[in-house]
Design a protein around this motif. Sequence first.
Motif, PDB file in Angstrom:
ATOM      1  N   SER A   1       8.553   8.419  44.193  1.00 11.51           N
ATOM      2  CA  SER A   1       7.502   9.404  44.572  1.00 11.51           C
ATOM      3  C   SER A   1       7.963   9.506  46.277  1.00 11.51           C
ATOM      4  O   SER A   1       7.218  10.124  47.014  1.00 11.51           O
ATOM      5  N   GLY A   2       8.524   8.139  46.601  1.00 16.12           N
ATOM      6  CA  GLY A   2       8.121   7.576  48.295  1.00 16.12           C
ATOM      7  C   GLY A   2       6.828   8.016  48.312  1.00 16.12           C
ATOM      8  O   GLY A   2       6.237   6.593  48.645  1.00 16.12           O
ATOM      9  N   LYS A   3       6.006   8.944  48.468  1.00 15.73           N
ATOM     10  CA  LYS A   3       4.452   8.840  49.137  1.00 15.73           C
ATOM     11  C   LYS A   3       3.882   7.777  48.271  1.00 15.73           C
ATOM     12  O   LYS A   3       3.968   7.865  46.431  1.00 15.73           O
ATOM     13  N   GLY A   4       3.084   7.833  48.601  1.00 17.20           N
ATOM     14  CA  GLY A   4       1.565   6.662  47.968  1.00 17.20           C
ATOM     15  C   GLY A   4       1.142   7.290  47.433  1.00 17.20           C
ATOM     16  O   GLY A   4       0.656   8.555  48.090  1.00 17.20           O
ATOM     17  N   GLY A   5      -0.732   7.138  46.139  1.00 22.50           N
ATOM     18  CA  GLY A   5      -1.339   7.844  46.268  1.00 22.50           C
ATOM     19  C   GLY A   5      -1.175   9.170  45.558  1.00 22.50           C
ATOM     20  O   GLY A   5      -2.117   9.674  45.316  1.00 22.50           O
ATOM     21  N   VAL A   6       0.469   9.621  45.083  1.00 22.40           N
ATOM     22  CA  VAL A   6       0.211  10.915  44.479  1.00 22.40           C
ATOM     23  C   VAL A   6       0.283  10.668  43.309  1.00 22.40           C
ATOM     24  O   VAL A   6       0.318  11.316  41.798  1.00 22.40           O
ATOM     25  N   GLY A   7       0.572   9.534  42.595  1.00 24.65           N
ATOM     26  CA  GLY A   7       0.090   9.619  40.648  1.00 24.65           C
ATOM     27  C   GLY A   7       1.218   9.052  39.980  1.00 24.65           C
ATOM     28  O   GLY A   7       1.418   9.259  38.458  1.00 24.65           O
ATOM     29  N   LYS A   8       1.680   8.623  40.156  1.00 26.59           N
ATOM     30  CA  LYS A   8       2.805   8.118  40.217  1.00 26.59           C
ATOM     31  C   LYS A   8       2.653   6.422  38.950  1.00 26.59           C
ATOM     32  O   LYS A   8       2.901   6.130  37.974  1.00 26.59           O
ATOM     33  N   THR A   9       1.535   5.472  38.978  1.00 27.73           N
ATOM     34  CA  THR A   9       0.997   5.094  37.987  1.00 27.73           C
ATOM     35  C   THR A   9       0.519   5.127  36.838  1.00 27.73           C
ATOM     36  O   THR A   9       0.578   5.114  35.632  1.00 27.73           O
ATOM     37  N   THR A  10      -0.713   6.381  37.126  1.00 26.65           N
ATOM     38  CA  THR A  10      -1.339   7.078  36.267  1.00 26.65           C
ATOM     39  C   THR A  10      -0.251   8.304  35.748  1.00 26.65           C
ATOM     40  O   THR A  10      -0.286   7.902  34.221  1.00 26.65           O
ATOM     41  N   THR A  11       1.132   8.584  36.211  1.00 28.08           N
ATOM     42  CA  THR A  11       1.837   9.504  35.082  1.00 28.08           C
ATOM     43  C   THR A  11       2.938   8.185  34.830  1.00 28.08           C
ATOM     44  O   THR A  11       3.166   8.618  33.680  1.00 28.08           O
ATOM     45  N   SER A  12       3.217   6.966  34.476  1.00 28.70           N
ATOM     46  CA  SER A  12       4.015   6.416  34.328  1.00 28.70           C
ATOM     47  C   SER A  12       3.133   5.883  32.351  1.00 28.70           C
ATOM     48  O   SER A  12       3.462   5.700  31.869  1.00 28.70           O
ATOM     49  N   ALA A  13       1.807   5.312  33.185  1.00 25.18           N
ATOM     50  CA  ALA A  13       1.065   4.858  32.007  1.00 25.18           C
ATOM     51  C   ALA A  13       0.698   6.295  31.146  1.00 25.18           C
ATOM     52  O   ALA A  13       1.004   6.074  30.170  1.00 25.18           O
ATOM     53  N   SER A  14       0.048   7.597  31.472  1.00 28.49           N
ATOM     54  CA  SER A  14       0.545   9.087  30.482  1.00 28.49           C
ATOM     55  C   SER A  14       1.683   8.674  29.637  1.00 28.49           C
ATOM     56  O   SER A  14       1.660   9.324  28.705  1.00 28.49           O
ATOM     57  N   PHE A  15       2.918   8.756  30.540  1.00 31.06           N
ATOM     58  CA  PHE A  15       3.895   9.648  29.704  1.00 31.06           C
ATOM     59  C   PHE A  15       5.123   8.306  29.152  1.00 31.06           C
ATOM     60  O   PHE A  15       4.278   8.589  27.969  1.00 31.06           O
ATOM     61  N   ALA A  16       4.549   6.804  29.119  1.00 28.83           N
ATOM     62  CA  ALA A  16       5.103   5.901  28.409  1.00 28.83           C
ATOM     63  C   ALA A  16       4.147   6.070  27.312  1.00 28.83           C
ATOM     64  O   ALA A  16       4.417   6.137  26.007  1.00 28.83           O
ATOM     65  N   SER A  17       2.687   5.876  27.303  1.00 32.42           N
ATOM     66  CA  SER A  17       1.790   6.401  26.260  1.00 32.42           C
ATOM     67  C   SER A  17       2.125   7.960  25.156  1.00 32.42           C
ATOM     68  O   SER A  17       2.185   7.599  23.908  1.00 32.42           O
ATOM     69  N   GLY A  18       2.651   8.617  26.064  1.00 32.42           N
ATOM     70  CA  GLY A  18       2.888   9.937  25.406  1.00 32.42           C
ATOM     71  C   GLY A  18       4.156   9.577  24.938  1.00 32.42           C
ATOM     72  O   GLY A  18       4.320  10.203  23.008  1.00 32.42           O
ATOM     73  N   LEU A  19       5.439   9.011  24.849  1.00 26.86           N
ATOM     74  CA  LEU A  19       6.227   8.952  24.230  1.00 26.86           C
ATOM     75  C   LEU A  19       6.328   7.841  23.218  1.00 26.86           C
ATOM     76  O   LEU A  19       7.059   7.748  21.806  1.00 26.86           O
ATOM     77  N   ALA A  20       5.850   6.685  23.406  1.00 26.63           N
ATOM     78  CA  ALA A  20       5.162   5.667  22.098  1.00 26.63           C
ATOM     79  C   ALA A  20       3.850   6.284  21.302  1.00 26.63           C
ATOM     80  O   ALA A  20       4.571   6.096  19.793  1.00 26.63           O
ATOM     81  N   LEU A  21       3.209   7.518  21.650  1.00 25.51           N
ATOM     82  CA  LEU A  21       3.213   8.537  20.456  1.00 25.51           C
ATOM     83  C   LEU A  21       4.043   9.227  19.441  1.00 25.51           C
ATOM     84  O   LEU A  21       3.288   9.561  18.700  1.00 25.51           O
ATOM     85  N   ARG A  22       4.772   9.470  20.012  1.00 24.57           N
ATOM     86  CA  ARG A  22       5.291  10.482  19.598  1.00 24.57           C
ATOM     87  C   ARG A  22       6.579   9.087  18.682  1.00 24.57           C
ATOM     88  O   ARG A  22       7.372  10.275  18.277  1.00 24.57           O
ATOM     89  N   GLY A  23       5.937   8.682  18.526  1.00 20.75           N
ATOM     90  CA  GLY A  23       6.955   7.636  17.760  1.00 20.75           C
ATOM     91  C   GLY A  23       7.890   6.714  18.750  1.00 20.75           C
ATOM     92  O   GLY A  23       9.196   6.202  17.865  1.00 20.75           O
ATOM     93  N   HIS A  24       8.110   6.965  19.647  1.00 21.97           N
ATOM     94  CA  HIS A  24       9.507   6.197  20.558  1.00 21.97           C
ATOM     95  C   HIS A  24       8.986   4.922  20.853  1.00 21.97           C
ATOM     96  O   HIS A  24       8.118   4.206  21.743  1.00 21.97           O
TER      97      HIS A  24
END
Lengths: 88, 273
Positions: free
Chosen positions: B11-34
């Motif tokens: 994102s460049g900017k801090g505090g916009v939700g990168k880590t929140t997104t990384s955690a949820s996105f990766a969890s979502g991919l895993a939930l879908r079996g990847h």
Amino acid sequence: MSLLRALFRSKSQSASVAKDRLQVLIASERTSGSPADWLPRLQKDLIEVIGRYVPVSPGAVKVEMERGENLDVLEINIVLPERARKAG
Amino acid sequence: MNETRIVVVTSGKGGVGKTTTSASFASGLALRGHKTAVVDFDVGLRNLDLIMGCERRVVYDFVNVINEEASLTQALIKDKHSENLFVLPASQTRDKDALKEEGVERILNELRQMGFKYVVCDSPAGIEHGAIMALTFADEAIIVTNPEVSSVRDSDRILGILQAKSRRAKEGREPVKEHLLLTRYSPKRVETGEMLSHDDVRELLRIPLLGVIPESEAVLHASNQGQPAIHMQDQPVAEAYKDVVARFLGEEVPLRFTTTEKRGLLQRLFGGK
């Protein structure tokens, strides 16, 4: 209103969960630091100290750490060479 | 079909939700079996472990593996929700220069050999070494942006860097596939003209929109508990992240939670937003 508050309390209590988690984490980071930093040093030191008494190859000293929610286990495994074992 | 895709969340900017997104996105991919790994590139200020709720289980980190003080298998932490998800924590005590380019490349290749389908790289804020390392080997990039002037400008800056410094760009291969993810979106404020709309931001940055995550109090509850927001029950933010994952996997999913909904009597009584 108190019924409403009671209904929503469980949700707002996540702050106390956060506080507990942070207390544990910050305390351990301040006192013992991160095992990522001291484990490699511990392994090196062990190889050096044991090497004063028994010839060991660096790969023969294995340091493993397992961390659980309530308990950490440090496992040190040293494989002595065949000859040293017979002598001892 | 065994090809690994490396996805940077930046994102460049801090505090916009990168880590929140990384955690949820990766969890979502895993939930879908990847089979998915999520890697924290924020050396010195590790936080992905806290958001994933595995901070008590960190022994070795990314830098230990780069320095060959530990194996990758020793450093990877299996997620508590999914068999398919592993976390590689950042070092808490070293500085970003510890991320040597050859080391990062070697570890990403090792993850490839281990059969990971997706490697999600959680970038630090800024445009310094750590952020560059997170995007260097990316095949795809999720640009996390808030509908707010400084965030949009920084996103544009990071897009420029991606197009100049990624391996794909340097080697003249097919460019990194870019996705826009708007977070902390408030439909109400968009409708009253206080906030940039997703169309506005898409028009400004000129990259395809992957999703819109509504501003939500549930995100704080999720991070308090060390649970990625995507796991929160019946929360728009969790549903929105599931939609993002579905779209990333090529499904056509309409946008949700981008307009104010008419509230029922009960919702109004109970003060739901």
